[in-house]
Write an enzyme that holds these catalytic residues in place. Sequence first.
Site, PDB file in Angstrom:
ATOM      1  CB  SER A   1      -0.947   0.002   1.208  1.00 18.37           C
ATOM      2  OG  SER A   1      -0.216   0.059   2.426  1.00 18.37           O
TER       3      SER A   1
ATOM      4  NE  ARG B   1      -2.221   5.724   0.742  1.00 21.51           N
ATOM      5  CZ  ARG B   1      -1.901   4.667   1.496  1.00 21.51           C
ATOM      6  NH1 ARG B   1      -0.626   4.383   1.726  1.00 21.51           N
ATOM      7  NH2 ARG B   1      -2.821   3.882   1.995  1.00 21.51           N
TER       8      ARG B   1
ATOM      9  CG  ASN C   1      -1.936   9.617  -5.206  1.00 23.86           C
ATOM     10  OD1 ASN C   1      -2.969  10.259  -5.362  1.00 23.86           O
ATOM     11  ND2 ASN C   1      -1.871   8.583  -4.383  1.00 23.86           N
TER      12      ASN C   1
END
Length: 291
Positions: free
Chosen positions: A227, A231, A235
């Site tokens: 994660s 993440r 982005n």
Amino acid sequence: MAAEEHALTSTEYIKHHLTNMTYGKMPDGTWKLAENGAEAQQMGFTAIHLDSMGWSIALGVIFCLLFWIVAKAANAGVPTKFQSAIEMIIEFVDSSVRDTFHGKSRLIAPLALTIFVWIFLMNAMDLIPVDFIPYVAQHVIGSAMGIDPHHVYFKIVPSTDPNITLGMSLSVFALILFYSIREKGIGGFVGELALNPFNPSNPVAKALLIPVNLILELVTFLARPVSLALRLFGNMYAGELIFILIALLPFWIQWALSVPWAIFHILVITLQAFIFMMLTIVYLSMASEKH
């Protein structure tokens, strides 16, 4: 510049900007720069993204050098604006660590500062015009190595490379394991995974629920580095893609869209560095706590 770059189609232009400069070993035993995606795939595990590695190392050196210069020049007098900015960053990170980390370790604050500033610098490379450095690199490297500039790929945002973000998250994961075992012992660490979240008082029920607990806790535990990596990568990759799409538009529209997006992207750049830092602190705090 996008329109002039060898008359690439929009799809080819996007693919070119999203491809890393890859160096590795070909099936015939030769080592070379990949001239296309197919060659990069053939290199397999030996492939190295030279651009991502180079920029991440260079930005890490810049971070250390800047903070070393400020620390060496620091005095009790009136600080410079740059020194004040650095001190504000240090105080902000130190406050975040004090509020979040509940264990005792002299490593966490320097680690958090390194993560925040290093990732911020890597993310900030996204603010440089998408064609500028790649265009220069294509012609310099192409001329030096006798390669067609068409086949020279050069990305400048390390955090848009999942290899970089996953490498950083796996380093954090190794620290999580280290602190968990150091504070709880191997037995305590395994017990924490095997006896949660279901921990009935009946010994038979407790034994029967151990496999269920292990499955649930291991999935949660192993999801942490994944994660963290995805993440940040997701982005920043999305932000870079938007800049590339804007570069395909007519010049006057580029300025009308790229400037507002760049200003907004400064928030994204800072926020992603902050989130990675805070989650690292939280995970290490959880690893240091005894239940």
